[in-house]
Design a protein around this motif. Structure first.
Motif, mmCIF file in Angstrom:
data_model
loop_
_atom_site.group_PDB
_atom_site.id
_atom_site.type_symbol
_atom_site.label_atom_id
_atom_site.label_comp_id
_atom_site.label_asym_id
_atom_site.label_seq_id
_atom_site.Cartn_x
_atom_site.Cartn_y
_atom_site.Cartn_z
ATOM 1 N N LEU A 160 -9.264 -12.746 2.387
ATOM 2 C CA LEU A 160 -8.243 -11.727 2.232
ATOM 3 C C LEU A 160 -8.436 -10.650 3.281
ATOM 4 O O LEU A 160 -9.440 -9.955 3.303
ATOM 5 C CB LEU A 160 -8.320 -11.116 0.832
ATOM 6 N N ARG A 161 -7.473 -10.558 4.159
ATOM 7 C CA ARG A 161 -7.538 -9.540 5.191
ATOM 8 C C ARG A 161 -6.118 -9.222 5.644
ATOM 9 O O ARG A 161 -5.199 -10.005 5.392
ATOM 10 C CB ARG A 161 -8.374 -10.025 6.371
ATOM 11 N N PRO A 162 -5.940 -8.085 6.315
ATOM 12 C CA PRO A 162 -4.605 -7.729 6.788
ATOM 13 C C PRO A 162 -4.049 -8.775 7.744
ATOM 14 O O PRO A 162 -4.790 -9.456 8.458
ATOM 15 C CB PRO A 162 -4.830 -6.393 7.506
ATOM 16 N N PHE A 179 -3.096 -3.970 -1.786
ATOM 17 C CA PHE A 179 -3.768 -4.655 -0.679
ATOM 18 C C PHE A 179 -3.167 -4.213 0.655
ATOM 19 O O PHE A 179 -1.955 -4.046 0.769
ATOM 20 C CB PHE A 179 -3.603 -6.169 -0.851
ATOM 21 N N ILE A 180 -4.015 -3.983 1.657
ATOM 22 C CA ILE A 180 -3.525 -3.575 2.968
ATOM 23 C C ILE A 180 -3.003 -4.796 3.712
ATOM 24 O O ILE A 180 -3.763 -5.692 4.075
ATOM 25 C CB ILE A 180 -4.630 -2.881 3.781
ATOM 26 N N VAL A 209 0.914 -1.079 2.837
ATOM 27 C CA VAL A 209 0.177 -1.474 1.653
ATOM 28 C C VAL A 209 1.089 -2.193 0.665
ATOM 29 O O VAL A 209 2.249 -1.812 0.481
ATOM 30 C CB VAL A 209 -0.435 -0.218 0.983
ATOM 31 N N CYS A 210 0.566 -3.240 0.049
ATOM 32 C CA CYS A 210 1.320 -3.984 -0.954
ATOM 33 C C CYS A 210 1.697 -3.076 -2.118
ATOM 34 O O CYS A 210 0.855 -2.365 -2.660
ATOM 35 C CB CYS A 210 0.486 -5.160 -1.457
ATOM 36 N N GLY A 211 2.990 -3.120 -2.494
ATOM 37 C CA GLY A 211 3.449 -2.304 -3.607
ATOM 38 C C GLY A 211 3.032 -2.861 -4.959
ATOM 39 O O GLY A 211 3.178 -2.199 -5.977
ATOM 40 N N GLY A 212 2.502 -4.066 -4.947
ATOM 41 C CA GLY A 212 2.113 -4.665 -6.210
ATOM 42 C C GLY A 212 0.670 -4.408 -6.577
ATOM 43 O O GLY A 212 0.347 -4.119 -7.724
ATOM 44 N N SER A 264 -2.948 -11.355 -1.763
ATOM 45 C CA SER A 264 -3.774 -11.019 -2.914
ATOM 46 C C SER A 264 -3.060 -11.275 -4.235
ATOM 47 O O SER A 264 -3.601 -11.894 -5.137
ATOM 48 C CB SER A 264 -4.205 -9.553 -2.822
ATOM 49 N N CYS A 265 -1.806 -10.798 -4.334
ATOM 50 C CA CYS A 265 -1.086 -10.940 -5.598
ATOM 51 C C CYS A 265 0.126 -11.852 -5.489
ATOM 52 O O CYS A 265 0.730 -12.207 -6.491
ATOM 53 C CB CYS A 265 -0.676 -9.577 -6.145
#
Ligand SMILES: [Zn+2]
Length: 80
Positions: free
Chosen positions: A28-30, A47-48, A41-44, A68-69
């Motif tokens: 998991l990375r940008p 996560f960047i 950034v993820c609104g959920g 991530s999600c």
């Protein structure tokens, strides 16, 4: 460094639009890292997705699927 939380769109809204995302994630990375001062950034889940964006110029026009999600984020700037 400031964070911009992207709005999350539903799968129905995402239909037909190109999506930036990988089908498998070694880690998991940008998606991209630049030398700007804005993080997208993820609104959920927070996560960047894009680190170091310099602003709207470097924002992709397609949706970004959070690794991530799994939600779809819309990076298109909202007119305030
Ligand atoms: Zn997420």
């Amino acid at each position: 460094m400031s964070d911009i939380v992207l709005p999350v769109v539903g799968s129905s809204e995402a239909g037909g639009r190109p999506v930036l995302g990988f089908t498998c994630y070694p880690e998991l990375r940008p998606f991209s890292t630049g030398d700007g001062d804005v993080n997208l950034v993820c609104g959920g889940c927070g996560f960047i997705l894009v680190a170091g964006s310099t602003g709207t110029a470097q924002r992709p026009s397609m949706l970004i699927r959070c690794p991530s999600c799994g939600r779809y984020n819309d990076p298109v700037p909202q007119t305030a």
